[in-house]
Design an enzyme around this catalytic site. Structure first.
Site, PDB file in Angstrom:
ATOM      1  N   SER A  86       0.726  -1.040   0.039  1.00 41.14           N
ATOM      2  CA  SER A  86       0.062  -0.091   0.009  1.00 41.14           C
ATOM      3  C   SER A  86       0.654   1.226   0.024  1.00 41.14           C
ATOM      4  CB  SER A  86      -0.939  -0.200   1.280  1.00 41.14           C
ATOM      5  OG  SER A  86      -0.301  -0.299   2.478  1.00 41.14           O
ATOM      6  N   THR A 188      -1.764   3.729   4.280  1.00 43.20           N
ATOM      7  CA  THR A 188      -0.798   4.941   4.203  1.00 43.20           C
ATOM      8  C   THR A 188       0.151   5.010   5.412  1.00 43.20           C
ATOM      9  OG1 THR A 188      -2.684   5.931   2.867  1.00 43.20           O
ATOM     10  CG2 THR A 188      -0.906   7.595   4.048  1.00 43.20           C
ATOM     11  N   THR A 206       1.491   7.209   0.056  1.00 45.49           N
ATOM     12  CA  THR A 206       0.731   5.982  -0.137  1.00 45.49           C
ATOM     13  C   THR A 206       0.661   5.697  -1.923  1.00 45.49           C
ATOM     14  OG1 THR A 206      -1.510   5.077   0.238  1.00 45.49           O
ATOM     15  CG2 THR A 206      -1.243   7.396  -0.695  1.00 45.49           C
ATOM     16  N   ARG A 216      -7.576   8.610  -9.544  1.00 44.34           N
ATOM     17  CA  ARG A 216      -8.139   8.960  -8.143  1.00 44.34           C
ATOM     18  C   ARG A 216      -7.125   9.401  -7.218  1.00 44.34           C
ATOM     19  NH1 ARG A 216      -7.113   6.883  -2.637  1.00 44.34           N
ATOM     20  NH2 ARG A 216      -8.804   7.515  -1.605  1.00 44.34           N
ATOM     21  N   THR A 239      -4.911   8.407   7.961  1.00 43.83           N
ATOM     22  CA  THR A 239      -4.960   7.344   7.390  1.00 43.83           C
ATOM     23  C   THR A 239      -6.332   6.673   7.386  1.00 43.83           C
ATOM     24  OG1 THR A 239      -3.767   4.949   7.106  1.00 43.83           O
ATOM     25  CG2 THR A 239      -4.508   5.829   9.128  1.00 43.83           C
ATOM     26  N   GLY A 240      -6.377   5.730   6.363  1.00 41.18           N
ATOM     27  CA  GLY A 240      -7.737   5.382   5.877  1.00 41.18           C
ATOM     28  C   GLY A 240      -8.501   5.752   4.657  1.00 41.18           C
TER      29      GLY A 240
END
Length: 331
Positions: A86, A188, A206, A216, A239-240
């Site tokens: 990731s 991330t 990330t 995106r 993050t997320g």
């Protein structure tokens, strides 16, 4: 702690029925504080690979190095790891099979640099720093970011490793994009540091959501969303689900809440509460969303909060390097 867990369970079940504007007040009025005693130098980073990243950052900080140099050195560790799915080299591709990377960096003087949808460059954080220091702009994206990177001597490489390519081809059999918390949309690395001189800096990098639409961008390359630093107050990173962080300009919000006098812990809690409120208003299931924040103030105090469990972060200071599971809202 038992009372805290009981409170959060009650709050989670009552959210749909409760008056949404009051939720943030309910969370941040709790008596317990997870903020720590201040210390410097110190470095925080998201997720368990932050332990190795922190070691690299600490090598800079322990020798009275600058926080800016520390955060760049730190996040380059997962960026260069071909087994990390990731971040950077080895990151999962978009739905077209292209590995696109996002990163931003910010120093103690509010200098900023960012790249988005960058292909073929293993260390986007260093390109972001070059944008900050060697261009008249603060953000470059796509082919423009790549051409700039090449002009600065960065090497063009194939970033799609065999394991990521195999996962992508398996996904193509259904081509059904449903991001799953802790599988496709996290990890991330955001890193924030306070050096011995008392200066703050941060970095965020990330490969974004796996199998995303090409082009995106999430919160990671956006100053104020994925990362924010105010050298008078503190720093925060997220993050997320980037889309949810962008809605509230999350990291800037956390820093502004610290400016108002809230501890890093309470500031992170209120930021998560705002995402909860907005998600409920938009009829979104909280179980499908993961967001976490870490924050560090000028005193060296730190805190973290997450919408749901599974998130962790690493802290390195003079007492050592450790992984912390922060409190979270959704039980």
């Amino acid at each position: 702690m038992a009372n805290r867990r009981d409170f959060l369970k009650t709050a989670a079940m009552a959210t749909a029925a409760a008056a949404l504007p009051s939720l943030a007040d309910e969370i941040v009025s709790q008596k317990e504080s997870f903020s720590t005693k201040g210390t410097k130098p110190i470095v925080l980073s998201t997720w368990n690979f932050g332990l190795q990243a922190n070691v690299a950052a600490w090598e800079v900080l322990k020798n009275n190095g600058k926080a800016l140099d520390a955060v760049e050195a730190g996040v380059k560790i997962p960026e260069g790891d071909p087994t990390e799915r990731s971040v950077g080299y080895g990151g999962r591709p978009d739905r077209d099979g292209r590995v696109t990377l996002d990163a931003c960096i910010m120093d103690e003087n509010s200098n900023i640099g960012s790249v988005g949808c960058l292909e073929h460059i293993k260390h986007p954080i260093s390109v972001a720093r070059a944008v900050m220091e060697k261009s008249p702009h603060v953000m470059l994206v796509g082919d423009g970011a790549l051409q700039f990177a090449l002009s600065q001597g960065f090497k063009k490489e194939n970033l799609l490793v065999a394991d990521s390519e195999r996962e992508w081809k398996e996904w193509l059999k259904t081509s059904e994009y449903k991001p799953i918390a802790n599988i496709e949309n996290h990890d991330t690395i955001g890193m924030i540091a306070l050096d011995a001189n008392g200066d703050l800096s941060g970095a965020c990098t990330t490969s974004g959501m796996a199998f995303k639409m090409h082009g995106r961008l999430g919160d990671s390359p956006i100053i104020g969303a994925g990362l924010y630093v105010d050298n008078e107050i503190g720093a925060a990173t997220a993050t997320g689900h980037g889309e949810e962080v962008i809605r509230i300009t999350g990291s800037h919000l956390v820093v502004e809440l610290m400016r108002q006098g809230k501890s890093p812990q309470k500031a992170c809690e209120e930021a998560v509460a705002r995402i909860v409120n907005l998600s409920k208003k938009r009829n979104k299931d909280l179980k499908d969303i993961q967001v976490g924040f870490i924050a560090l103030n000028k005193k060296g105090e730190y805190g973290s909060y997450c919408l749901q469990g599974g998130f962790n972060y690493a802290v390195h200071d003079a007492t050592g390097n450790r992984l912390i599971d922060p409190p979270y809202f959704l039980k």
